[in-house]
Motif scaffolding. Structure first.
Motif, PDB file in Angstrom:
ATOM      1  N   SER A 103      35.055  24.595   7.145  1.00  9.65           N
ATOM      2  CA  SER A 103      35.059  24.546   5.689  1.00  9.65           C
ATOM      3  C   SER A 103      36.480  24.473   5.141  1.00  9.65           C
ATOM      4  O   SER A 103      36.747  23.757   4.165  1.00  9.65           O
ATOM      5  CB  SER A 103      34.332  25.781   5.132  1.00  9.65           C
ATOM      6  N   ALA A 104      37.418  25.190   5.781  1.00 11.01           N
ATOM      7  CA  ALA A 104      38.809  25.170   5.319  1.00 11.01           C
ATOM      8  C   ALA A 104      39.447  23.801   5.532  1.00 11.01           C
ATOM      9  O   ALA A 104      40.186  23.308   4.667  1.00 11.01           O
ATOM     10  CB  ALA A 104      39.603  26.249   6.047  1.00 11.01           C
ATOM     11  N   VAL A 105      39.175  23.173   6.672  1.00  8.02           N
ATOM     12  CA  VAL A 105      39.727  21.848   6.948  1.00  8.02           C
ATOM     13  C   VAL A 105      39.233  20.834   5.926  1.00  8.02           C
ATOM     14  O   VAL A 105      39.982  19.963   5.455  1.00  8.02           O
ATOM     15  CB  VAL A 105      39.366  21.404   8.384  1.00  8.02           C
ATOM     16  N   GLN A 106      37.986  20.915   5.551  1.00  7.80           N
ATOM     17  CA  GLN A 106      37.400  19.959   4.619  1.00  7.80           C
ATOM     18  C   GLN A 106      37.885  20.146   3.188  1.00  7.80           C
ATOM     19  O   GLN A 106      37.872  19.191   2.415  1.00  7.80           O
ATOM     20  CB  GLN A 106      35.873  20.073   4.664  1.00  7.80           C
ATOM     21  N   SER A 107      38.344  21.350   2.842  1.00 10.75           N
ATOM     22  CA  SER A 107      38.648  21.624   1.433  1.00 10.75           C
ATOM     23  C   SER A 107      40.115  21.910   1.147  1.00 10.75           C
ATOM     24  O   SER A 107      40.511  21.894  -0.021  1.00 10.75           O
ATOM     25  CB  SER A 107      37.819  22.827   0.945  1.00 10.75           C
ATOM     26  N   MET A 108      40.951  22.166   2.150  1.00  9.39           N
ATOM     27  CA  MET A 108      42.323  22.558   1.837  1.00  9.39           C
ATOM     28  C   MET A 108      43.128  21.360   1.342  1.00  9.39           C
ATOM     29  O   MET A 108      42.917  20.217   1.771  1.00  9.39           O
ATOM     30  CB  MET A 108      43.001  23.189   3.062  1.00  9.39           C
ATOM     31  N   ILE A 109      44.040  21.644   0.437  1.00  9.89           N
ATOM     32  CA  ILE A 109      44.924  20.635  -0.124  1.00  9.89           C
ATOM     33  C   ILE A 109      46.172  20.544   0.767  1.00  9.89           C
ATOM     34  O   ILE A 109      46.829  21.547   1.027  1.00  9.89           O
ATOM     35  CB  ILE A 109      45.314  20.976  -1.568  1.00  9.89           C
ATOM     36  N   ILE A 110      46.494  19.330   1.198  1.00 12.50           N
ATOM     37  CA  ILE A 110      47.621  19.125   2.106  1.00 12.50           C
ATOM     38  C   ILE A 110      48.693  18.353   1.344  1.00 12.50           C
ATOM     39  O   ILE A 110      48.594  17.136   1.167  1.00 12.50           O
ATOM     40  CB  ILE A 110      47.196  18.364   3.371  1.00 12.50           C
ATOM     41  N   GLY A 111      49.709  19.060   0.875  1.00 10.43           N
ATOM     42  CA  GLY A 111      50.782  18.420   0.139  1.00 10.43           C
ATOM     43  C   GLY A 111      51.697  17.622   1.048  1.00 10.43           C
ATOM     44  O   GLY A 111      51.748  17.828   2.262  1.00 10.43           O
ATOM     45  N   ASP A 112      52.441  16.697   0.434  1.00 12.64           N
ATOM     46  CA  ASP A 112      53.329  15.837   1.222  1.00 12.64           C
ATOM     47  C   ASP A 112      54.458  16.628   1.865  1.00 12.64           C
ATOM     48  O   ASP A 112      54.956  16.260   2.930  1.00 12.64           O
ATOM     49  CB  ASP A 112      53.909  14.746   0.321  1.00 12.64           C
ATOM     50  N   LEU A 147      51.264   9.725   4.152  1.00 12.38           N
ATOM     51  CA  LEU A 147      52.445  10.552   4.394  1.00 12.38           C
ATOM     52  C   LEU A 147      53.714   9.749   4.149  1.00 12.38           C
ATOM     53  O   LEU A 147      53.822   8.582   4.536  1.00 12.38           O
ATOM     54  CB  LEU A 147      52.443  11.087   5.827  1.00 12.38           C
ATOM     55  N   SER A 148      54.691  10.387   3.532  1.00 10.19           N
ATOM     56  CA  SER A 148      55.978   9.744   3.317  1.00 10.19           C
ATOM     57  C   SER A 148      56.821   9.810   4.584  1.00 10.19           C
ATOM     58  O   SER A 148      56.480  10.496   5.553  1.00 10.19           O
ATOM     59  CB  SER A 148      56.720  10.434   2.163  1.00 10.19           C
ATOM     60  N   GLN A 149      57.941   9.108   4.574  1.00 15.01           N
ATOM     61  CA  GLN A 149      58.823   9.116   5.747  1.00 15.01           C
ATOM     62  C   GLN A 149      59.397  10.499   5.999  1.00 15.01           C
ATOM     63  O   GLN A 149      59.525  10.933   7.155  1.00 15.01           O
ATOM     64  CB  GLN A 149      59.955   8.104   5.544  1.00 15.01           C
ATOM     65  N   THR A 150      59.734  11.215   4.934  1.00 15.11           N
ATOM     66  CA  THR A 150      60.267  12.572   5.099  1.00 15.11           C
ATOM     67  C   THR A 150      59.235  13.509   5.697  1.00 15.11           C
ATOM     68  O   THR A 150      59.557  14.322   6.577  1.00 15.11           O
ATOM     69  CB  THR A 150      60.733  13.117   3.739  1.00 15.11           C
ATOM     70  N   ALA A 151      57.986  13.403   5.241  1.00 15.06           N
ATOM     71  CA  ALA A 151      56.930  14.251   5.786  1.00 15.06           C
ATOM     72  C   ALA A 151      56.664  13.937   7.254  1.00 15.06           C
ATOM     73  O   ALA A 151      56.479  14.841   8.077  1.00 15.06           O
ATOM     74  CB  ALA A 151      55.655  14.075   4.971  1.00 15.06           C
ATOM     75  N   LEU A 152      56.672  12.654   7.602  1.00 15.18           N
ATOM     76  CA  LEU A 152      56.468  12.284   9.002  1.00 15.18           C
ATOM     77  C   LEU A 152      57.637  12.727   9.874  1.00 15.18           C
ATOM     78  O   LEU A 152      57.446  13.149  11.013  1.00 15.18           O
ATOM     79  CB  LEU A 152      56.286  10.766   9.108  1.00 15.18           C
ATOM     80  N   ALA A 153      58.856  12.640   9.329  1.00 20.21           N
ATOM     81  CA  ALA A 153      60.032  13.025  10.115  1.00 20.21           C
ATOM     82  C   ALA A 153      59.992  14.499  10.499  1.00 20.21           C
ATOM     83  O   ALA A 153      60.514  14.883  11.554  1.00 20.21           O
ATOM     84  CB  ALA A 153      61.310  12.727   9.326  1.00 20.21           C
ATOM     85  N   SER A 154      59.388  15.331   9.657  1.00 23.22           N
ATOM     86  CA  SER A 154      59.284  16.753   9.988  1.00 23.22           C
ATOM     87  C   SER A 154      58.207  17.031  11.024  1.00 23.22           C
ATOM     88  O   SER A 154      58.137  18.141  11.555  1.00 23.22           O
ATOM     89  CB  SER A 154      58.995  17.562   8.722  1.00 23.22           C
ATOM     90  N   LEU A 155      57.355  16.027  11.319  1.00 21.45           N
ATOM     91  CA  LEU A 155      56.253  16.221  12.255  1.00 21.45           C
ATOM     92  C   LEU A 155      56.419  15.483  13.579  1.00 21.45           C
ATOM     93  O   LEU A 155      55.797  15.860  14.569  1.00 21.45           O
ATOM     94  CB  LEU A 155      54.933  15.755  11.620  1.00 21.45           C
TER      95      LEU A 155
END
Length: 345
Positions: A103-112, A147-155
């Motif tokens: 339920s958490a995976v389906q509803s949580m908000i994932i910011g950039d 996902l932006s380039q900055t968000a991907l770079a952190s991952l």
């Protein structure tokens, strides 16, 4: 108290308050600390957070004021409450209960910029409950292209070094991220700007293919990590990449049945512009790290360094003993260079 310890402490309080119907303040404090965690920290505390959830629910069930609340909010009632509150979803995505995690995976908000939430989503792609994995893959396929380039770079470093070796869903999750249009530029940015993490391991895993060949010159000259500069410099100077592909059995004494494992290496030739190679030599000879300067000295020993008299003089007086010893060997191997230097002096 470290950030991880503080986050675990606040998680226990937040779970207890959620079960007791007063989650707002505790959740805000937990999310403030959670958002500051790196992907490596989130992966480290995930099993500890599951224990926190389990212990908090068990301790809460023993308190008279909370018993009725827990009994009333058993699934599917509590799942609906998680779905209504994104802040609660960030907390219960690490729960010990598979229905809560789904339920958490389906509803949580994932910011950039929410690296902690993005890492939690990747972890749920490797969840041991099939329904949680399916929900996480659905969210990842939707979220990854945005996902932006900055968000991907952190991952990317965490994804290549850790996610790719997960047995349940790691390979599929990594392939989804690699299909992002900004994946390659984010990988270059991470290798060029980051200083922590297994950067050299990631670089060596990626240069098996030719996608990063164009970035080796830039990484050798301007990467912030000296380890990345050293590895990229070695590739450029040798004009090839070399990686370990496995192990073979080598007999030490066959009649006695004594053997040992030896690594097997594969190689790939690079097409390096001589001008770029010369620029890497000149910048490497003046690099702040002795690791990089040693690579330049090794090249002089192999090739003679006739075109780089200024760099030879510079490295001969280097502050690092490991570099000076190499240059002493260089002058013994090429005595004519030393005579020319004395004449010029």
């Amino acid at each position: 108290m470290t950030d991880i310890q503080k986050t675990l402490h606040l998680a226990g309080k937040a779970v207890e308050m959620c079960l007791n119907g007063r989650p707002s303040l505790a959740l805000r404090r937990f999310n403030a600390h959670r958002a500051r965690l790196s992907p490596w920290d989130v992966a480290r505390i995930d099993p500890q957070l599951r224990r926190v959830h389990r212990d908090a629910e068990f301790q809460g069930s023993r308190k008279p004021g909370v018993v009725t609340r827990i009994l009333r909010l058993k699934p599917p009632f509590f799942e609906q409450e998680i779905a209504r509150s994104p802040q609660t979803a960030w907390l219960f995505v690490h729960s010990h209960n598979g229905r809560y995690r789904q339920s958490a995976v389906q509803s949580m908000i994932i910011g950039d910029e929410d690296t902690a939430a993005q890492t939690a989503l990747l972890q749920r792609c490797n969840d041991w409950v099939p329904q949680v994995r399916e929900a996480a893959f659905d969210r990842l396929r939707t979220r990854a292209p945005q996902l932006s380039q900055t968000a991907l770079a952190s991952l990317v470093v965490f994804a290549v070094a850790r996610v790719g070796i997960w047995q349940r869903g790691g390979a599929e999750a990594l392939n989804i991220l690699r299909e992002c249009p900004l994946w390659l530029s984010a990988l270059e940015e991470a290798l060029a700007k980051q200083t922590n993490g297994p950067l050299v391991h990631v670089l060596k895993r990626q240069i098996v293919e030719s996608a990063l060949d164009h970035a080796l010159n830039r990484l050798a000259r301007s990467a912030r990590s000296p380890f990345v500069r050293s590895a990229a410099t070695e590739c450029v100077l040798n004009e090839q990449v070399r990686w370990k592909s496995g192990y073979a059995k080598q007999w030490v004494n066959k009649p006695l049945g004594i053997s040992r494992r030896v690594p097997i290496f594969k190689e790939r030739v690079l097409d390096i512009d001589p001008a770029n190679c010369a620029a890497v030599v000149r910048s490497g000879a003046r690099d702040a790290s002795a690791m990089v300067r040693k690579k330049i000295a090794d090249k002089f020993i192999r090739d003679g360094g006739k075109e780089f008299s200024d760099e030879v003089k510079l490295l001969s007086k280097d502050s690092a003993a490991s570099v000076r010893s190499r240059m002493e060997f260089f002058h013994r191997k090429y005595p004519s260079n030393m005579k020319k230097d004395k004449v010029n002096d």
